[in-house]
Design a protein around this motif. Structure first.
Motif, PDB file in Angstrom:
ATOM      1  N   ILE A 127       0.853  -1.190   0.000  1.00 11.89           N
ATOM      2  CA  ILE A 127       0.000   0.000   0.000  1.00 11.89           C
ATOM      3  C   ILE A 127       0.883   1.232   0.000  1.00 11.89           C
ATOM      4  CG2 ILE A 127      -1.614   1.348   1.386  1.00 11.89           C
ATOM      5  CD1 ILE A 127      -3.018  -1.123   2.103  1.00 11.89           C
ATOM      6  N   SER A 128       0.594   2.128  -0.906  1.00 14.00           N
ATOM      7  CA  SER A 128       1.334   3.381  -0.943  1.00 14.00           C
ATOM      8  C   SER A 128       0.352   4.531  -0.887  1.00 14.00           C
ATOM      9  CB  SER A 128       2.133   3.511  -2.242  1.00 14.00           C
ATOM     10  OG  SER A 128       3.051   2.473  -2.349  1.00 14.00           O
ATOM     11  N   GLN A 129       0.712   5.532  -0.142  1.00 14.25           N
ATOM     12  CA  GLN A 129      -0.121   6.725  -0.132  1.00 14.25           C
ATOM     13  C   GLN A 129       0.779   7.925  -0.353  1.00 14.25           C
ATOM     14  OE1 GLN A 129      -1.870   8.620   3.428  1.00 14.25           O
ATOM     15  NE2 GLN A 129      -3.811   7.972   2.546  1.00 14.25           N
ATOM     16  N   ILE A 130       0.371   8.747  -1.301  1.00 14.68           N
ATOM     17  CA  ILE A 130       1.132   9.974  -1.543  1.00 14.68           C
ATOM     18  C   ILE A 130       0.166  11.139  -1.429  1.00 14.68           C
ATOM     19  CG2 ILE A 130       2.625  11.223  -3.127  1.00 14.68           C
ATOM     20  CD1 ILE A 130       3.236   8.569  -4.501  1.00 14.68           C
ATOM     21  N   ALA A 131       0.398  11.963  -0.446  1.00 13.81           N
ATOM     22  CA  ALA A 131      -0.424  13.163  -0.275  1.00 13.81           C
ATOM     23  C   ALA A 131       0.433  14.354  -0.672  1.00 13.81           C
ATOM     24  CB  ALA A 131      -0.884  13.282   1.162  1.00 13.81           C
ATOM     25  N   ASN A 132      -0.050  15.080  -1.631  1.00 12.63           N
ATOM     26  CA  ASN A 132       0.738  16.162  -2.211  1.00 12.63           C
ATOM     27  C   ASN A 132      -0.119  17.436  -2.140  1.00 12.63           C
ATOM     28  OD1 ASN A 132       1.876  17.903  -4.143  1.00 12.63           O
ATOM     29  ND2 ASN A 132       1.436  16.541  -5.860  1.00 12.63           N
ATOM     30  N   TYR A 133       0.306  18.369  -1.287  1.00 10.64           N
ATOM     31  CA  TYR A 133      -0.457  19.606  -1.081  1.00 10.64           C
ATOM     32  C   TYR A 133       0.249  20.752  -1.766  1.00 10.64           C
ATOM     33  CZ  TYR A 133      -1.579  16.844   3.105  1.00 10.64           C
ATOM     34  OH  TYR A 133      -1.920  15.863   3.976  1.00 10.64           O
ATOM     35  N   ASN A 134      -0.521  21.698  -2.208  1.00 11.26           N
ATOM     36  CA  ASN A 134       0.088  22.844  -2.851  1.00 11.26           C
ATOM     37  C   ASN A 134      -0.778  24.080  -2.622  1.00 11.26           C
ATOM     38  OD1 ASN A 134       2.046  23.907  -5.019  1.00 11.26           O
ATOM     39  ND2 ASN A 134       0.037  24.559  -5.751  1.00 11.26           N
ATOM     40  N   THR A 135      -0.117  25.188  -2.365  1.00  7.97           N
ATOM     41  CA  THR A 135      -0.875  26.444  -2.329  1.00  7.97           C
ATOM     42  C   THR A 135      -0.174  27.482  -3.199  1.00  7.97           C
ATOM     43  OG1 THR A 135      -1.775  28.205  -0.950  1.00  7.97           O
ATOM     44  CG2 THR A 135       0.250  27.161  -0.165  1.00  7.97           C
ATOM     45  N   ASN A 136      -0.959  28.222  -3.970  1.00 11.32           N
ATOM     46  CA  ASN A 136      -0.438  29.334  -4.768  1.00 11.32           C
ATOM     47  C   ASN A 136      -1.151  30.599  -4.297  1.00 11.32           C
ATOM     48  OD1 ASN A 136       0.892  27.468  -6.441  1.00 11.32           O
ATOM     49  ND2 ASN A 136      -0.902  27.312  -7.768  1.00 11.32           N
ATOM     50  N   ASN A 137      -0.419  31.664  -4.088  1.00 16.56           N
ATOM     51  CA  ASN A 137      -1.013  32.941  -3.706  1.00 16.56           C
ATOM     52  C   ASN A 137      -0.333  34.025  -4.507  1.00 16.56           C
ATOM     53  OD1 ASN A 137      -2.615  32.042  -1.194  1.00 16.56           O
ATOM     54  ND2 ASN A 137      -0.555  31.203  -0.884  1.00 16.56           N
ATOM     55  N   PHE A 138      -1.117  34.725  -5.314  1.00 16.46           N
ATOM     56  CA  PHE A 138      -0.440  35.716  -6.148  1.00 16.46           C
ATOM     57  C   PHE A 138      -1.324  36.898  -6.532  1.00 16.46           C
ATOM     58  CE2 PHE A 138      -2.327  34.160 -10.151  1.00 16.46           C
ATOM     59  CZ  PHE A 138      -2.660  32.862  -9.814  1.00 16.46           C
ATOM     60  N   PHE A 139      -0.648  38.030  -6.740  1.00 19.15           N
ATOM     61  CA  PHE A 139      -1.283  39.242  -7.246  1.00 19.15           C
ATOM     62  C   PHE A 139      -1.152  39.263  -8.757  1.00 19.15           C
ATOM     63  CE2 PHE A 139      -0.018  40.565  -2.993  1.00 19.15           C
ATOM     64  CZ  PHE A 139      -1.163  41.200  -2.533  1.00 19.15           C
ATOM     65  N   ASN A 140      -2.172  39.817  -9.380  1.00 15.68           N
ATOM     66  CA  ASN A 140      -2.068  40.053 -10.812  1.00 15.68           C
ATOM     67  C   ASN A 140      -2.484  41.489 -11.063  1.00 15.68           C
ATOM     68  OD1 ASN A 140      -3.918  39.178 -13.740  1.00 15.68           O
ATOM     69  ND2 ASN A 140      -1.761  39.649 -13.594  1.00 15.68           N
ATOM     70  N   TYR A 141      -1.635  42.228 -11.733  1.00 16.88           N
ATOM     71  CA  TYR A 141      -1.963  43.628 -12.020  1.00 16.88           C
ATOM     72  C   TYR A 141      -1.797  43.862 -13.498  1.00 16.88           C
ATOM     73  CZ  TYR A 141      -1.711  48.698 -12.131  1.00 16.88           C
ATOM     74  OH  TYR A 141      -1.932  50.020 -12.429  1.00 16.88           O
ATOM     75  N   ASN A 142      -2.821  44.418 -14.124  1.00 22.35           N
ATOM     76  CA  ASN A 142      -2.617  44.815 -15.506  1.00 22.35           C
ATOM     77  C   ASN A 142      -3.233  46.165 -15.777  1.00 22.35           C
ATOM     78  OD1 ASN A 142      -5.401  44.316 -16.554  1.00 22.35           O
ATOM     79  ND2 ASN A 142      -4.873  42.250 -15.880  1.00 22.35           N
TER      80      ASN A 142
END
Lengths: 444, 1021
Positions: free
Chosen positions: B511-526
């Protein structure tokens, strides 16, 4: 909440996230391993590393068998025939060793692995519980001293060959390696410097070690190893005394028959120090090469059989063309046996013209002969002692060094021939340009 | 006649007068012809006037007209349409997408961009190219469709590993696969396995959920992914809902697969003839050990005891290939209101492999939701859950893998007549499975009595909130999870004893378990300043952590085959649990500046920190800069009828490869140093605080063009990728107690050229368009510190050569005098040339470079035709200039040196002096030319009819009677034709148990690819 505030919060939140620094989050520990910095934190950690040093010493390339096997191939003069398919031991058997011989490299590498672990134990000895400290320190020094002794015998000129103070030995490393840096590119120390360290380690080990210690190193093991070192240096009195201490300790007893001394899954009564091999761990490399149940790479020649007297029970180790001395796969690999101590004491008595320990050389030789089912002798000469030593300790890795210290010869090669010394492994010289090569080899 | 005409004119007048006099309201709805969705904001104007209106959010409009005018409907991105009103009061219009004027938008890292403003090299693949392809994973669909992307499936087993290379291999010992990012979350792409051959974790994604795939190829596009972008980045975007009518789409297909090709082996008569000759030759030359007497005993044994070895004639391949079925049902519902939009899909597919007992079953569901909470705040989520069941076969190197059945002699019957059971099942003498009949373990016994099931539960979840702080500035926060739960259960029953060595069954549970978390936080200005300066800025951070755990247990001795779980194993032979983790903390930014709509500047940078990097190199900086110039906006080209779009772009930047082992930088102790039953620990790894990513500097020049109003368009790219700091195990002084240290020391480079062309050959009712792409890549290792790293059978990584070259002895054919195999000596002459004399002594021949598994170039050619409701698409895909080494040649093409059935080419063996042939004289029991050499290397080039699709869309007038928006029936043929000189089964092969960076282009009983036919229907409500 006013709308303006929300805006401000979002901006603050956003920038806060950008500044979010979680350096800690980047420090992730491996699960199956422990970082070196934390591995030796407690007394039991250091003790576990000490066990790891024995495990490393028991490696197939070290005391697991190759040190003994390779030196016996090099010492052979028609007693045995190497018929295996591996080119590397074949070169040793032919006495034409190439610098890139991987067996020669592995013995070097795995020996220094033992030394590094022993150094780590010694560097952290202060963490060991007071009650165990002397023993742990003694064991680490025993292993380090013993391995340096094996290295200097194989990769350097013999003590009796030229000037030990100027002959290059092997690099002397006494501190554990935590990082590869300038200091890691060591040079070779002189033979004398290595011997000095070996004597220091083994002498201290003998003082520190307890008389009994399971299958781990004991006071007797250190004394036994010291007796070999003294023999190499032709300090016969010291050698005899050391052997006598082992015999007199009363901790060891010759097995009833010669055969009983071998193929034991635990230490026999005469094993002073032996490498443990179990179905879970360890390899008996002598079993691998000698046993006809395994590779059966060594065929026994009549020339060897003919050296035994008729009725010598020790002939029982020969079966068909092979030796059964190492037929049990999970047997311990003997490193030091009591029988050798009698032979060493006998030689020392004979050479010094004394009765070391109050026992005559003849009596010691007869102890060995009688166990072998032979008639006792009334007189004994040095060549007889040495021949008895050869037959008693056959395939146990002593012959080459006995030939060298007695300035004998291997066939047409004199004891100090260049090709009776291992080359410094090519791999090692490539990785470390500070190392010089032994004479007779490419770059030497 | 005259009267009549007058009357007509009068009536016409009256009519027109009457209409002109009347003011009335026309209402209607404008929808997209493509998918029937509402089009808001469409301009509706009465032709010739300024009277106009625009459609609301549901696409509805209302306009006041007099008479019966013509209405003109225009909307950006759609072909304008004129519609005569006549007497109608409701005018519904469907606008067709104008593929030429629409500003194609591509997804880029942390945002999207108009294609024409992109200054990097990006390949886009749209949903249409991926959907309903009968393969478990989407990468297959990329084959031949994109320049610079090489896709190679290891073999024809379903759900098996796949190799993707973007612009060549940039690493020797670290990863070479691109970074896959699904809706902003970097995906887990490898998972432990107990089979010896990798699976493809990307198969857990339903290809029908994908809206688009973008491959970021150069540094300008990829550097925002920093330390993981050196192998390119594949951005996968899933489908989202649009406001308007709810669209229900149901699709179903069914079909079957066959192997692309079978290999020809000897039949019984040929086999017996060849082996009798071989035995006679052996006796003549070497004595009677393997002479006719020995042979006849064996023939009798292998012919199930029959005295006449020709009693049976079995084509073993037929026993393991099957006509495999494939079925897929897919339902999606998409739609929404102005505030809330959704896409939801449910899919089930069941695909059998061409080899017996091989099957891949997938069930997946997805919900993508977007909600406009306030004018400024929008939130949303993607959620998908997949279960895949992979009924696996043994890896290529196992006697039990079905393809190795070809080694069995044809004289052996499939059913042993003595027992009426499958050969090998029962030895009547012992009551147990045979131990020396047939020749080898019969893989059919695995089909009967073993199974290996890998079940994966995979969850991709992503939630986001986006807040518009003020016009032009938004802040977006995302949190994603990729959870992979894998359960491998294998059981090898009693019949497999000859193969497993355990008489009473062996079971494995992992049994294998892979938990992969990710967070992205960003500003966008145009912003747009004075209509000349356009600026777009992204600034943000991301954090990712992956935790993997694996438990493994193996047991033997089961009471009976009814008990198949380890609970019933009398002997637990192995058990372990382990885990490994890594993390990345990153800060990134990108600035795109556009001046006067034609001068483009792009700058990006990322700072990446990772747990994998050493303490002294914890963070790396990965910048990229790019320039673009849209020449077609310049006055000198603005009015050109020939050129309507021309852009030059160039980029340079640094990317990294962080696919290095976890914890490789640390000094480590391991607890595996027990001695005599006492636990112990030992140092295993020396610290390298400087250890870091591999670094690639890439220079790219590109030209994008459009001629004749876009009817001919395309891109040309040239790149140089130089990779530095390659990770290598470097020897350290052994006196340190260590042997090697992982260090960043090597160098390699990839240079390449990519060309793509799209052409609308015919427009109008009968449409014909062509897409062609060509890419070539040259890989060369420039520094390995003098090391030679071996892999595969003959593969090597060596300085001055491309990665994985075949290095070995060069076969010179057969000595016409005596039939011995001969080899070129190839020893170095004093003048540097090679000695081309031949020798029959294999060991005296020097090893040299004898082949290259890397292709010279790859190409793809797609032709699309449509007429009325019919559509036809033909994709040819080619790989040219690579070589393949047949690792099994030493057994199957070995001049009858052992009893393995031989390939038919062995019939042209040397028989008598002066025979000119390349197959040496046959000697049973003695090798003649079977040592690894160029003899077993052959050209692996191929061109393949990859995909042929024929479809028919039922007329709307017809389907609407049933209240259906769209009904399309179609048939797809996959891998229908393969043109190749390759002698093996299929040239798209890389044996699964060895595949790696260096080990490439090897065949070892590789299952051929599947040739699949499917018939399907899509219904849109």
């Amino acid at each position: 909440m006013k709308r303006k505030n929300i805006k401000a919060y979002v901006v603050i939140l956003g920038f806060a996230s950008l500044l979010f620094s979680c350096n800690d989050q980047l420090d992730i520990d491996p699960q199956q391993s422990v970082e070196t910095g934390q591995a030796l934190a407690t007394s039991s950690d250091v003790e576990a590393a000490l066990v790891g040093a024995y495990d490393a010493a028991g490696d197939a390339d070290v005391y697991g068998g190759d040190i003994q096997f390779l030196s016996d191939l090099l010492a052979n003069n028609g007693d045995i025939a190497f018929v295996g398919t591996f080119a590397q031991p074949g070169q040793v058997y032919d006495k034409v060793i190439l610098e890139n011989n991987s067996f020669i490299a592995n013995t070097w590498l795995d020996s220094y692995r033992v030394i590094n672990i022993a150094n780590s134990v010694l560097a952290n000895i202060s963490k060991v519980d007071e009650a165990k400290k002397a023993r742990v320190e003694g064991e680490a020094k025993f292993l380090r001293g013993s391995i340096y002794f094996e290295l200097i015998k194989l990769y350097g000129k013999a003590w009796v060959d030229g000037n030990p103070a100027t002959n290059p030995g092997v690099p002397l490393v006494l501190e554990p390696t935590n990082i590869i840096n300038e200091a890691s590119f060591v040079s070779r120390n002189s033979v004398a410097e290595i011997y000095a360290q070996i004597l220091k380690d083994l002498t201290e080990a003998e003082a520190l070690l307890p008389p009994t210690n399971g299958f781990f190193a004991t006071k007797g093991a250190a004394a036994g190893m010291l007796s070999r070192v003294f023999l190499q240096q032709e300090k016969f009195l010291d050698a005899g005394d050391a052997a006598d201490r082992v015999i007199k300790s009363g901790r060891y007893r010759l097995t009833d028959t010669y055969a009983q001394a071998f193929n034991n899954t635990g230490n026999s009564s005469e094993d002073i120090f032996a490498i443990q091999v179990t179905s879970q761990d360890g390899i008996n490399e002598l079993n691998t090469y000698y046993s006809q149940l395994q590779r059966g790479d060594v065929e026994i020649q009549d020339k060897l059989i003919n050296q035994y007297e008729a009725g010598d029970e020790r002939l029982g180790i020969y079966e068909d063309e092979y030796t059964n001395k190492f037929d049990e796969q999970f047997a311990v690999v003997p490193v030091l046996r009591l029988a050798e101590m009698y032979l060493t004491r006998a030689e020392a008595s004979l050479r010094t013209g004394t009765n070391i320990g109050g026992v005559s050389a003849v009596a010691d030789i007869n102890t060995i002969r009688e166990r072998a089912g032979l008639e006792p002798v009334t007189t004994v000469t040095l060549p007889q002692v040495l021949q008895e030593r050869k037959l008693e300790l056959i395939f146990e890795g002593q012959l080459l060094h006995d030939i060298k210290r007695t300035k004998g010869a291997v066939g047409t090669f004199p004891y100090n021939a260049n090709n009776l010394v291992f080359p410094v492994p090519q791999r090692e010289r490539d990785a470390n340009p500070n190392l010089t090569q032994n004479p007779g080899y490419l770059g030497g | 006649m005259k009267k009549l005409l007058l009357l007509f004119l009068f009536l016409l007048n009256v009519l027109s007068f009457s209409t002109m006099a009347q003011n009335r309201t026309i209402t209607g709805r404008v929808t997209s012809a493509a998918d029937g969705s509402a089009l808001p904001g469409v301009s509706v104007v009465v032709k010739g006037t300024t009277i106009g209106a625009s459609t609301d959010v549901e696409g509805r409009y209302q306009i006041s007209v007099t008479g019966s005018p013509t209405l003109v409907f225009t909307f950006i991105g759609f072909t304008p349409r004129e519609e005569a009103v006549g007497t109608r009061s409701t005018v519904d219009v469907r606008l067709a997408v104008d593929t030429k004027t629409i500003e194609e938008v591509v997804v880029v890292g942390y945002g999207s961009q108009e294609k024409r403003e992109v200054t990097g090299s990006i390949a886009s693949i749209k949903a249409e190219d991926i959907q309903n392809t009968p393969t478990p994973s989407f990468e297959n669909a990329l084959q031949g469709r994109t320049a610079g992307v090489l896709v190679e499936q290891q073999n024809g087993k379903v759900g098996q590993g796949i190799k993707v290379r973007v612009r060549g291999s940039s690493s020797v010992s670290a990863g070479n696969e691109p970074l896959y990012v699904l809706d902003g979350v970097p995906l887990t792409t490898s998972v432990p396995n107990a089979n010896g051959a990798p699976t493809n974790p990307l198969a857990d994604l339903n290809p029908n959920d994908i809206a688009s795939i973008e491959v970021l190829k150069d540094a300008a596009a990829a550097a925002i992914y920093g330390s993981r972008a050196a192998n390119g980045v594949v951005l996968i975007t899933t489908k989202r809902g649009n406001s308007g009518d709810t669209k229900i789409n149901v699709s179903y297909f069914t079909g079957f697969s066959k192997p692309t090709r079978k290999r020809e082996f000897l039949n019984s008569a040929e086999y017996v003839e060849l082996f009798r000759e071989a035995a006679a030759n052996s006796e003549e030359r070497y004595g009677s050990d393997y002479g006719p007497a020995f042979l006849e005993t064996r023939l009798r044994r292998y012919a199930a005891g029959a005295t006449d070895p020709l009693t049976y004639d079995t084509d073993w391949q037929d026993e393991v290939f099957q006509d495999a079925s494939v079925n897929q049902m897919d339902v999606s519902v998409a739609g929404g209101t102005e505030k809330t939009r959704f896409f939801t899909g449910l899919s089930y597919s069941n695909q059998e492999g061409i080899l017996i007992e091989n099957r891949f079953e997938k069930m997946s569901g997805r919900l993508n939701l977007d909600h406009q909470a306030t004018e400024r705040l929008s939130v949303g989520m993607n959620f998908s859950l997949t279960r895949t069941k992979n009924y696996r076969l043994s890896n290529d190197n196992a006697f039990s893998t079905p393809m190795q059945i070809v080694a069995l002699p044809p004289i052996t019957p499939a059913i042993d007549p003595r027992t009426k059971l499958v050969s090998g099942v029962l030895d009547p003498a012992t009551g147990r499975p045979n131990t020396n009949y047939p020749l080898y373990y019969n893989p059919l016994l695995n089909a009967i009595d073993a199974d290996f099931l890998t079940t994966v539960y995979r969850n991709f979840t992503n939630v986001y909130a986006s807040y518009k702080i003020f016009n032009g500035l938004t802040f977006r926060s995302e949190f994603g999870l990729d959870l992979l739960n894998q359960n491998e259960n294998a059981y090898y029953g009693r019949l497999t004893a000859r193969n497993t060595g355990t008489p009473n069954g062996t079971g494995i549970s992992a049994i294998s378990q892979i938990a992969n978390y990710n967070t992205n936080n960003f500003f966008n200005y145009n912003t747009n300043i004075a209509d000349v300066h356009s600026i777009d800025v992204v600034l943000g951070m991301s954090y990712q952590e992956s935790n993997q755990t694996t438990n493994y247990v193996e047991g033997q001795q089961f009471p009976s085959n009814a008990y198949r779980t380890i609970a019933s194993a009398a002997d637990i032979t192995e058990g372990s649990s382990s885990g490994t983790d890594y993390s990345f903390l990153s800060y990134f930014t990108r600035v795109n500046y556009k001046f006067r709509d034609r001068y483009l500047l792009g700058l990006s940078g990322r700072v990446d920190g990772s747990s994998r990097f050493g303490n002294d190199s914890k963070y790396g900086f990965f910048p990229a800069a790019s320039l673009g110039w849209i020449l077609s906006e310049e006055s000198f080209l603005a009015n050109s009828n020939l050129i309507n779009y021309l852009k030059l772009r160039g980029s340079y930047g640094i990317t990294g490869n962080a696919e290095i082992p976890n914890a490789a930088s640390l000094g480590l102790y391991s607890g595996d140093a027990g001695y005599g039953g006492t636990p112990g620990q030992r140092p295993t790894q020396i610290e390298n605080p400087d250890l870091k990513w591999e670094e690639t500097a890439q220079l790219d020049f590109g030209l994008e063009y459009g001629f004749w109003n876009g009817r001919l368009s395309g891109e040309i790219d040239y790149y140089i990728k130089k990779t530095d700091d390659l990770l290598l195990n470097v020897n350290v002084p052994g006196t340190s107690g260590y042997r090697t240290q992982l260090k960043n020391v090597g160098k390699l480079e990839n240079k390449g050229f990519e060309f793509s062309l799209n052409s609308d050959n015919l427009v109008g009712d009968f449409k014909w368009s062509t897409n062609f792409n060509y890419s070539r890549n040259r890989n060369k290792i420039t520094d390995l510190q003098g090391q030679i790293i071996e892999g595969g059978y003959l593969n090597r990584a060596v300085e001055g050569q491309p990665i994985g070259v075949f290095f070995g002895v060069e076969y010179a054919g057969v000595d016409p005098a005596n039939g011995d195999a001969i080899y070129y000596l190839n020893t170095l002459n004093p003048d540097g040339s090679r000695n081309r004399e031949t020798t029959s002594d294999y060991s005296s021949a020097e090893r040299v470079v004898i082949g290259n598994p890397n292709p010279d170039y790859t190409l793809g050619l797609t032709n699309n035709f449509s007429f009325k409701g019919f559509d036809l698409s033909v994709l040819f895909q080619g790989v040219v200039g690579n070589e393949i080494y047949n690792g099994a040649g030493s057994y199957m093409s070995a001049s009858a040196s052992w009893f393995d059935n031989q390939t038919r080419d062995q019939l042209r063996r040397w028989q008598k002096p002066n025979d000119i042939t390349d197959v040496p004289r046959a000697y049973l029991g003695y090798a003649n030319g079977t040592d690894p050499s160029s003899r077993y290397i052959s050209d692996g080039s191929y061109v393949r009819l990859k995909n042929l699709t024929v479809g028919y869309t039922l007329p709307t007038s017809f389907t609407q009677k049933f209240h259906l928006d769209k009904v399309r029936i179609y048939a797809i043929g996959l891998n229908l034709l393969t043109f190749t000189d390759y002698e093996g089964w299929d040239p798209e092969v890389n044996t699964d148990y060895l595949a790696g960076n260096i080990s490439q282009g090897n065949d070892f009983y590789g299952a051929p690819q599947a040739k699949t036919f499917t018939f399907g229907i899509n219904i849109g409500f």
